[in-house]
Structure formats: C-alpha cells, structure tokens
Design an enzyme around this catalytic site. Structure first.
Site, PDB file in Angstrom:
ATOM      1  CG  ASP A 101      32.461  -4.051  11.259  1.00  0.00           C
ATOM      2  OD1 ASP A 101      33.371  -3.952  10.419  1.00  0.00           O
ATOM      3  OD2 ASP A 101      32.057  -5.136  11.710  1.00  0.00           O
ATOM      4  CG  HIS A 303      36.643  -0.417  10.891  1.00  0.00           C
ATOM      5  ND1 HIS A 303      35.876  -0.211   9.767  1.00  0.00           N
ATOM      6  CD2 HIS A 303      36.132  -1.539  11.489  1.00  0.00           C
ATOM      7  CE1 HIS A 303      34.956  -1.167   9.682  1.00  0.00           C
ATOM      8  NE2 HIS A 303      35.086  -1.979  10.714  1.00  0.00           N
TER       9      HIS A 303
END
Length: 324
Positions: A101, A303
């Site tokens: 991320d 994610h």
C-alpha cells in the site's frame, strides 16, 4: 504473545517505534494505511528463520512512532529520509526494502532515489508508476454528488472525525471491505478506496462483518485498534494530504528508472485492480523497472496481502532475497 522485539530508535530527528527479529542482512518492511508494523508479524518471523534481520517500523505518524504536527512533514521524501537514517542507526550499509500500500509507494521511490542504500525492492499491491501527467487534484475525479476517497482524505479533520468515532468499527469495515473475503470484486462490491458521497462518509457503504476474517485473529485486531485509539488517524491521513506536493517533487526524478532488482505481488481481489488502467500500468512496469524479476497475482486474496496470504508472501520474499 508477540515474538518479535520492540524498541525505539531515534532517526532523522524522530522517535520511531520498531519491531524486529533475526540477524543477518537487513530487510526493511513498510506498512500501509491503516496499518502499523504489526501487519508484518508473519514475515518478521519467517525472514528471521531464513537468516535475515527483519525490521518493521511504525512509519512517522503511525502507532507508537512520533507524529509531527505539520501536514507538510509527510511527503514521501520525509519518509525516505527516515528510512535512510534508520538503516544507519541499525548499523547497516544498505537494506532490501519491502512495502505494501503506501509502504509500497515509499519503497519504490526509496529504491529509485537511493539505490546505494536500498539494494533491492519488493512491493505488494501498488506498482511502480511514472509521474502522472497532471496533479492529483485534477487527476482524481469528483463532482457535486461524490468525490474520490483521496479528496475526502485530503480535507483536514473530516476523515479523522468519522474514523475516530468508533476505531474498532472503522478498522473492521476497512479491513474486511478491502480484503479477498468480500468475494470476486466487481463494480458493486463495497470499496473503501473508491468514491465517497458528499453528504456522507467513507464507512457508510462498507460492510460491518459479523466476525473477523480468518486471517485476522481477535488478538491481532486488538493490536491495531489499540494503536489507532492512541495515535488517531491524522498521521496516516497526512500522507494523502501530500499527494500534490509529492507530485511536484517527482519532477526532479522524471525519467529516472528503478535500477535495483525488484519483485511485485498483488492480490487477485486487490481494490487497486478495480481502478481503470491499473492492469496496463502493471504490465508496463518493466520499462521503468528493468530488473523486475517477477510480477505475480496471488489468487483469491485482497489488499492486505502479507496478512491474508502470509505463507505465499514470505516464501516469495525469501526466494527473492536468496536469489540476490
């Protein structure tokens, strides 16, 4: 019980909280939003067993690390400066840098800027991208009804008020909605990194699951809740508030390649893959990352790749590190 050691290190004028385990060549692990160093708990142990010194800091503004007050203290260059100083304070000449991320964006630019200090890079979720043709304020869409989440995050105090109302609910919703547990991701799947209605908040459309995902134990979840209950979300959100400044600073690196060995992994159900053009960006990465050894899609996960598929990520990292 947490097996890794925890300590504080003064680096680049800040007091950083650091989790570490093992001895050997240094590997820095950079977390994303909204996470802390604890997101790397599985990799800290696996890398230590494989003969590496694994170190995961709470990045500035997160967890128990210092949180500068000024928004302008959160550019990517500030964070890369922290990491260069951290390598020095750990007594190492260089390190392999790994990130997911926001941590992936930071890792890419650290390797691009300082290949002398970061001898290889592994990124999860976020690919290396060239400088956008226009500033983020113009690039990311918005209209009278809704705005892209980066605009929402960029308004000081707005997202903090929503997220800090109930920290546990905030993290539960975001973690679940960005994970592979939501199933096959399509246009109807709730996405915490999508559009936010002007008359509401980011959390309004997200699922509050009846139970935590299997990859996140109640004990680990409480570690995150405790961290953000103490630090708040302002530090992490300030990274978004510097998207425009980061874009301006990137002009100095225009045309510069990431010339160190690199690895890229992404979850098949990562929220980022839903963004238009993202798969084309991933496919074109070898043009700006010529030593990219692999670009791999991990099935059925989302994610939070290193938490959702820890064995896959640890195995890939160890293979990559040994091949160096």
């Amino acid at each position: 019980m947490t097996a890794y050691r925890q300590t504080f290190i003064e680096a680049n004028g800040l007091r950083l909280h650091v989790a570490e385990e093992g001895k050997g060549p240094l590997v820095l692990l950079c977390h994303g939003f909204p996470e802390t160093s604890h997101a790397w708990r599985h990799q800290l142990a696996a890398l230590a067993r494989a003969g590496f010194h694994a170190v995961a800091p709470d990045l500035r503004g997160y967890g128990s690390s210092e949180c500068p007050t000024e928004i302008e203290c959160y550019t990517v260059l500030d964070v890369v400066g922290d990491l260069v100083a951290l390598v020095d304070m750990l007594g190492a000449r260089d390190a392999v840098i790994v990130g997911n991320d926001w941590g992936a964006s930071i890792a890419w630019q650290a390797a691009q800027l300082r290949p002398d200090r970061f001898r290889a890079v592994a990124a999860l979720g976020v690919p290396m991208m060239g400088r956008a043709p226009m500033a983020p304020s113009r690039l990311f869409p918005q209209n009278e009804q809704a705005w892209f989440y980066t605009h929402y995050f960029s308004e000081p105090g707005l997202a903090e008020a929503e997220f800090e109302r109930d920290v546990a609910a905030t993290l539960r919703k975001i973690y679940f909605s960005a994970s592979g547990d939501v199933g096959v991701r399509d246009a109807t799947t709730p996405n915490p990194f999508g559009f936010v209605p002007r008359n509401g908040g980011l959390l309004d459309s997200l699922i509050d699951p009846p139970a935590l995902p299997a990859w996140l134990t109640p004990v680990d979840f409480e570690r995150f809740v405790k961290a953000f209950s103490e630090s708040g979300f302002r530090g992490g959100l300030n990274y978004y508030r510097n998207l425009g400044r980061n874009w301006e600073l990137q002009a100095a690196m225009e045309g510069r390649l990431v010339e160190v060995p690199a690895l890229y992994l992404v979850g098949e159900r990562d929220t980022g893959l839903a963004m238009p053009g993202m798969r084309e960006i991933i496919d074109s990465m070898p043009r700006i990352v010529p030593r990219l050894s692999a670009s791999r899609v991990v099935p059925e996960v989302g994610h939070w790749l290193q938490q959702e598929a820890p064995e896959v990520v640890s195995e890939a990292l160890i293979r990559f590190l040994r091949d160096l």
